[in-house]
Design a protein around this motif. Structure first.
Motif, mmCIF file in Angstrom:
data_model
loop_
_atom_site.group_PDB
_atom_site.id
_atom_site.type_symbol
_atom_site.label_atom_id
_atom_site.label_comp_id
_atom_site.label_asym_id
_atom_site.label_seq_id
_atom_site.Cartn_x
_atom_site.Cartn_y
_atom_site.Cartn_z
ATOM 1 N N TYR A 147 -39.273 -28.668 11.958
ATOM 2 C CA TYR A 147 -39.206 -28.792 10.521
ATOM 3 C C TYR A 147 -38.751 -27.478 9.927
ATOM 4 O O TYR A 147 -39.178 -26.409 10.358
ATOM 5 N N LEU A 148 -37.885 -27.549 8.929
ATOM 6 C CA LEU A 148 -37.458 -26.386 8.177
ATOM 7 C C LEU A 148 -37.691 -26.687 6.709
ATOM 8 O O LEU A 148 -37.288 -27.741 6.213
ATOM 9 N N ALA A 149 -38.385 -25.770 6.035
ATOM 10 C CA ALA A 149 -38.657 -25.940 4.611
ATOM 11 C C ALA A 149 -38.184 -24.701 3.877
ATOM 12 O O ALA A 149 -38.027 -23.627 4.468
ATOM 13 N N ALA A 150 -37.946 -24.856 2.565
ATOM 14 C CA ALA A 150 -37.469 -23.751 1.750
ATOM 15 C C ALA A 150 -38.154 -23.752 0.394
ATOM 16 O O ALA A 150 -38.610 -24.796 -0.091
ATOM 17 N N HIS A 151 -38.205 -22.584 -0.205
ATOM 18 C CA HIS A 151 -38.672 -22.423 -1.576
ATOM 19 C C HIS A 151 -37.426 -22.428 -2.447
ATOM 20 O O HIS A 151 -36.587 -21.518 -2.363
ATOM 21 N N VAL A 152 -37.265 -23.479 -3.244
ATOM 22 C CA VAL A 152 -36.072 -23.649 -4.061
ATOM 23 C C VAL A 152 -36.495 -24.002 -5.480
ATOM 24 O O VAL A 152 -37.213 -24.996 -5.690
ATOM 25 N N ASP A 153 -36.066 -23.215 -6.433
ATOM 26 C CA ASP A 153 -36.373 -23.462 -7.846
ATOM 27 C C ASP A 153 -37.863 -23.678 -8.082
ATOM 28 O O ASP A 153 -38.267 -24.587 -8.811
ATOM 29 N N GLY A 154 -38.699 -22.883 -7.438
ATOM 30 C CA GLY A 154 -40.141 -22.944 -7.651
ATOM 31 C C GLY A 154 -40.865 -24.031 -6.880
ATOM 32 O O GLY A 154 -42.074 -24.182 -7.008
ATOM 33 N N GLU A 155 -40.146 -24.783 -6.066
ATOM 34 C CA GLU A 155 -40.756 -25.852 -5.283
ATOM 35 C C GLU A 155 -40.596 -25.580 -3.792
ATOM 36 O O GLU A 155 -39.670 -24.880 -3.381
ATOM 37 N N ILE A 156 -41.487 -26.158 -3.001
ATOM 38 C CA ILE A 156 -41.408 -26.069 -1.547
ATOM 39 C C ILE A 156 -40.943 -27.419 -1.039
ATOM 40 O O ILE A 156 -41.589 -28.439 -1.283
ATOM 41 N N THR A 157 -39.807 -27.409 -0.363
ATOM 42 C CA THR A 157 -39.143 -28.645 0.025
ATOM 43 C C THR A 157 -38.746 -28.620 1.493
ATOM 44 O O THR A 157 -38.203 -27.621 1.963
ATOM 45 N N VAL A 158 -38.992 -29.700 2.198
ATOM 46 C CA VAL A 158 -38.516 -29.833 3.567
ATOM 47 C C VAL A 158 -37.017 -30.102 3.489
ATOM 48 O O VAL A 158 -36.576 -31.004 2.783
ATOM 49 N N VAL A 159 -36.242 -29.279 4.200
ATOM 50 C CA VAL A 159 -34.790 -29.430 4.135
ATOM 51 C C VAL A 159 -34.183 -29.966 5.426
ATOM 52 O O VAL A 159 -33.040 -30.419 5.422
ATOM 53 N N GLU A 160 -34.949 -29.920 6.513
ATOM 54 C CA GLU A 160 -34.420 -30.425 7.788
ATOM 55 C C GLU A 160 -35.565 -30.839 8.691
ATOM 56 O O GLU A 160 -36.588 -30.170 8.770
ATOM 57 N N ILE A 161 -35.371 -31.962 9.375
ATOM 58 C CA ILE A 161 -36.341 -32.446 10.354
ATOM 59 C C ILE A 161 -35.578 -32.771 11.629
ATOM 60 O O ILE A 161 -34.570 -33.482 11.593
ATOM 61 N N VAL A 162 -36.050 -32.242 12.751
ATOM 62 C CA VAL A 162 -35.469 -32.552 14.053
ATOM 63 C C VAL A 162 -36.564 -33.180 14.889
ATOM 64 O O VAL A 162 -37.593 -32.553 15.151
ATOM 65 N N ASP A 163 -36.380 -34.422 15.277
ATOM 66 C CA ASP A 163 -37.371 -35.142 16.067
ATOM 67 C C ASP A 163 -37.292 -34.763 17.537
ATOM 68 O O ASP A 163 -36.249 -34.357 18.027
#
Length: 148
Positions: A1-17
């Protein structure tokens, strides 16, 4: 899982199963449960105090499992004590533990994490996971920095 802080929010940007990883109901765009995930805790710990305060003021610490940290002071203590590597111990989903390491460049603030069954994270296995995850986070940082 890759997440980022973008515009004040924490969002998962990529998932590799992976065949060895548990299936988790974690979706790209997850915003309101960062406090219950290793990804979110890692990112929260990397934010400046003012940014972390803003995020926590806008996102209640909802209980997702009986293990979810819902006390702000307990969460902040856990973040301070994490030393860069964050964990969630069945806080987002029962039967799943995650470990996350920061991914930080001049233009990117995020974290990379692996999900495991609790029995996969015992003792020396946890240290091996942390070593591999930290190495991976540095490679991701270099890759992002090159494209910035």
């Amino acid at each position: 899982y890759l997440a980022a802080h973008v515009d004040g929010e924490i969002t998962v940007v990529e998932i590799v199963d992976s065949a060895k990883s548990p299936s988790i109901d974690l979706w790209v765009g997850m915003n309101d449960s960062a406090h219950a995930t290793a990804l979110g805790k890692c990112i929260l710990g990397s934010l400046e105090d003012e940014e972390r305060e803003d995020y926590l003021a806008r996102h209640p610490l909802h209980s997702l499992t009986r293990r979810t940290v819902t006390s702000r002071s307990a969460l902040e203590g856990e973040i301070r004590a994490s030393a860069g590597v964050a964990r969630d111990h069945e806080e987002y989903a029962l039967g799943v533990q995650c470990i996350a390491a920061p991914v930080i460049t001049a233009d990117f603030l995020g974290a990379v994490a692996v999900a495991c069954r609790p029995d996969q994270v015992a003792g020396a296995k946890e240290m091996a996971i942390i070593t591999a995850l930290t190495r991976a986070s540095r490679r991701i940082q270099r890759s992002i920095a090159i494209t910035d």
